[in-house]
Design an enzyme around this catalytic site. Structure first.
Site, PDB file in Angstrom:
ATOM      1  CB  CYS A  96      -0.902   0.007   1.238  1.00 39.79           C
ATOM      2  SG  CYS A  96      -2.444  -0.927   1.012  1.00 39.79           S
ATOM      3  CG  HIS A 164      -5.188  -3.757   0.712  1.00 44.54           C
ATOM      4  ND1 HIS A 164      -3.875  -4.192   0.820  1.00 44.54           N
ATOM      5  CD2 HIS A 164      -5.929  -4.651   1.404  1.00 44.54           C
ATOM      6  CE1 HIS A 164      -3.847  -5.302   1.549  1.00 44.54           C
ATOM      7  NE2 HIS A 164      -5.077  -5.592   1.919  1.00 44.54           N
ATOM      8  CG  ASN A 204       2.099 -16.615  -8.353  1.00 47.44           C
ATOM      9  OD1 ASN A 204       2.068 -17.117  -9.468  1.00 47.44           O
ATOM     10  ND2 ASN A 204       3.190 -16.604  -7.599  1.00 47.44           N
ATOM     11  CG  HIS A 215      -1.859  -4.139  -2.518  1.00 47.14           C
ATOM     12  ND1 HIS A 215      -2.087  -3.032  -1.724  1.00 47.14           N
ATOM     13  CD2 HIS A 215      -1.666  -3.665  -3.766  1.00 47.14           C
ATOM     14  CE1 HIS A 215      -2.024  -1.950  -2.475  1.00 47.14           C
ATOM     15  NE2 HIS A 215      -1.771  -2.310  -3.721  1.00 47.14           N
ATOM     16  CG  HIS A 217       1.518  -8.362  -5.589  1.00 52.04           C
ATOM     17  ND1 HIS A 217       0.542  -8.902  -4.769  1.00 52.04           N
ATOM     18  CD2 HIS A 217       2.581  -9.202  -5.485  1.00 52.04           C
ATOM     19  CE1 HIS A 217       0.996 -10.005  -4.183  1.00 52.04           C
ATOM     20  NE2 HIS A 217       2.233 -10.211  -4.596  1.00 52.04           N
ATOM     21  CD  GLN A 219       6.374 -12.585  -7.051  1.00 52.47           C
ATOM     22  OE1 GLN A 219       7.520 -12.769  -6.683  1.00 52.47           O
ATOM     23  NE2 GLN A 219       5.408 -13.440  -6.794  1.00 52.47           N
TER      24      GLN A 219
END
Lengths: 396, 396
Positions: A96, A164, A204, A215, A217, A219
């Site tokens: 966040c 979030h 994922n 949250h 996201h 990679q």
């Protein structure tokens, strides 16, 4: 849709890690402001000495990787991550933005808002440690059966939204377009790092596959080797090239479009299809019509179109399974961009996205047990045609 | 320990499946009695016509498998299993012996007791359907990009004990010896079936890896292809043979015994070690000192020794993690016997057991997400030396 205007602002966190804002909304909440962007947290030098088993300090060595003689695969060993000292407070999320007015955030993002932000993982599995030569290699226990090298890659986190409680499927095409820009940026920059052979951008999603941070996201992993499944695709593509003179991935796309039965959606620049030999309970691939090696190779028009198509696909996945009351069940999924490798054999690759799920039915997971994990054989519980039919139905 | 005397009794279930008792305890509870051993259940012919999508009957077609052009791997598609009608009653276990006095059991075992029993899986992923030629192959959608064949293998279940609440680690060396005899028997017989290229005996243990039947049991898969991880080992072994003239697996065993640090236990005929490039949170391999291709190749003395060593190893695994109150935590694990392939390249193999777990710490699983499942790259969260040290400590 007009081509996105994205403002890219690079900064550095207190422990030396890179952080990059990608902002698309004027007045460019992060990159456009005058407020201090550097990270005021008292973080330790990430390359500082670490306590040894006897308690005395020893030089930080970063992760190593060993070559498995049984399979020929490199196995990075992230043992340096085992003594993680960083545990965010229960009420705080490290992804966040900082709370307005707080002197500093205990999260990873120093600014109080962002559109999309990318930063180096604080406890990476792969890491380039200054002063560690990429060509440093050694034998484990003095035996040339076991080669070892520094796991000299890079792991980054991509936050898709400052919200979030949002999800990638909910960000809207403009933000999706910014995320595509960020993926392409990271692919281009990380591909240029010394020793990097492959860049993998992935997400994922879902606690069923072990995601602990809700949250939204993804990679990015920059590998100092070609990953095993990518190696297998390279072998297949080389054999196909030798036999036919053609690109395997191109022929698969053309074959799926010709067969038609497994095509999920087609746009001007993209086609999504369930591959004829798919193995997961839910699986779909998305490929551009033009031969493109990697995300940086996409044109503006292809990126604009992708932003819309990607969200369409994620929406269908979230409508794939229906609960007893008729409500949709958000699908846990893994999505990853297969891109051309950086070095030898690059021309054999062709950009495509793979999205798949371990959910067989609501509440039922496919487990990777003896057959899959022991000998690498896969048993599909369904057929590609059934998956495709459901994804075709699940159009909004 | 004296060589086991095992009485093997073959019978057939009502739907034509083979069932084999392996009894070691006189008066041979199953094979030695005069009671009827055949299965009186009114089970449907497993090859009977099945209803098509329009409701009309169509001929039963067994499972198919398709060759994935991206990886060169066969993917069996067990779509015929999706309409399973067999759901055992909540209070019954299909692997328990029949209740004494009951006219017939709704479980799979007709007799009222057994020591070890093996039978064909009722809903197998791989199946040899009479009249289906092994060489029948076809193109999916008329494109030679996608080859398909019958998934003409065999799947068997091995019950380790009639005691529903027991576990393999608790059966004792005499019963373990019988189980080894059963594994060797099944390997020999299934290897001789037409088209079988690899026999894999394995156990999945623990609900954390999706095991739904707690009754102690394992499985045997006879594959009509060489599984991908085995193919990788064959490639590595062939390269090693070409470079050194030696067997790769033999050199690894010798290397581990010489290095010593990762050796967990040594007996007269067997050594267990954590491989220098292990990838799972817990992993250990067990190999015979003599060059042996597969389980049928083991001598009586090697089998006797194995029964003791195997149980020693399982005991250490169940003491690997300790709960907050000092109690041991039964480890969810996968164990599998890597055996020489049946056909070409057989001489490159060497028997070894691989046991591994996805448990990183009590209550914490390693998930196979984007990195592992997307590109097949593995990140170990520990080191082989740490795993070995713990398994060395965990001796009774």
């Amino acid at each position: 849709m007009t081509t996105a205007r994205v403002r890219r602002t690079a900064t550095t966190l207190a422990d030396g890690r890179d952080l990059l804002y990608f902002d698309d909304t004027e007045p460019y909440v992060s990159g456009g402001r005058t407020r201090r962007l550097d990270d005021p947290r008292p973080l330790a030098d990430r390359y500082a000495d670490v306590p040894g088993e006897d308690g005395a300090p020893r030089p930080f060595q970063g992760p190593e990787m060993r070559l498995d003689p049984l399979t020929g695969e490199w196995v990075p060993m992230a043992s340096h991550r085992m003594n993680r000292t960083f545990l965010p407070a229960a009420d705080s999320c490290p992804l966040c933005p900082a709370r307005p007015g707080a002197e500093y955030s205990d999260g990873e993002v120093p600014d109080t808002d962002y559109d999309v932000v990318v930063f180096e993982n604080r406890f990476p599995a792969l890491m380039q440690v200054p002063g560690t030569g990429l060509d440093d290699g050694w034998d484990v226990d003095g035996s040339d059966l076991w080669r070892a090298r520094p796991a000299a890659g890079r792991c980054e986190v991509v936050c898709f939204s400052a919200d979030h409680t949002s999800s990638l499927g909910a960000v809207g095409p403009r933000r999706m377009r910014t995320i595509i820009e960020a993926w392409a940026d990271r692919t281009r920059e990380l591909s240029a790092l010394p020793g990097i052979e492959q860049v993998f951008c992935f997400e994922n999603r879902g606690k069923e596959i072990g995601v602990t941070l809700p949250h939204p996201h993804g990679q990015v992993y920059a590998f100092p080797f070609v990953a095993p499944r990518t190696q297998a695709m390279q072998r297949q593509a080389a054999a196909h090239q030798a036999a036919t003179g053609r690109n395997l991935h191109r022929d698969i796309l053309d074959g799926e479009r010709k067969a038609g039965v497994r095509v999920v959606l087609e746009s001007e620049h993209w086609t999504a299809y369930v591959p004829a030999a798919s193995r997961w309970p839910v699986e779909v691939h998305l490929a551009p019509h033009r031969d493109v090696l990697d995300l940086p190779g996409l044109s503006d028009a292809e990126r604009d179109d992708l932003a819309v198509v990607y969200l369409d696909l994620l929406g269908r996945l979230d409508r794939f399974f229906v609960g007893p009351d008729g409500s949709a069940i958000p699908l846990p999924y893994i999505s990853g961009w297969h891109q051309a490798v950086v070095g030898e054999g690059r021309e054999l690759g062709r950009l495509h996205l793979q999205v798949f799920s371990v959910l067989r039915a609501p509440g039922k997971l496919k487990y990777l047990a003896g057959v899959e994990s022991g000998v690498g054989a896969w048993i599909s519980d369904t057929t590609p045609e059934r998956i495709a039919a459901r994804l075709q139905e699940a159009a909004r």
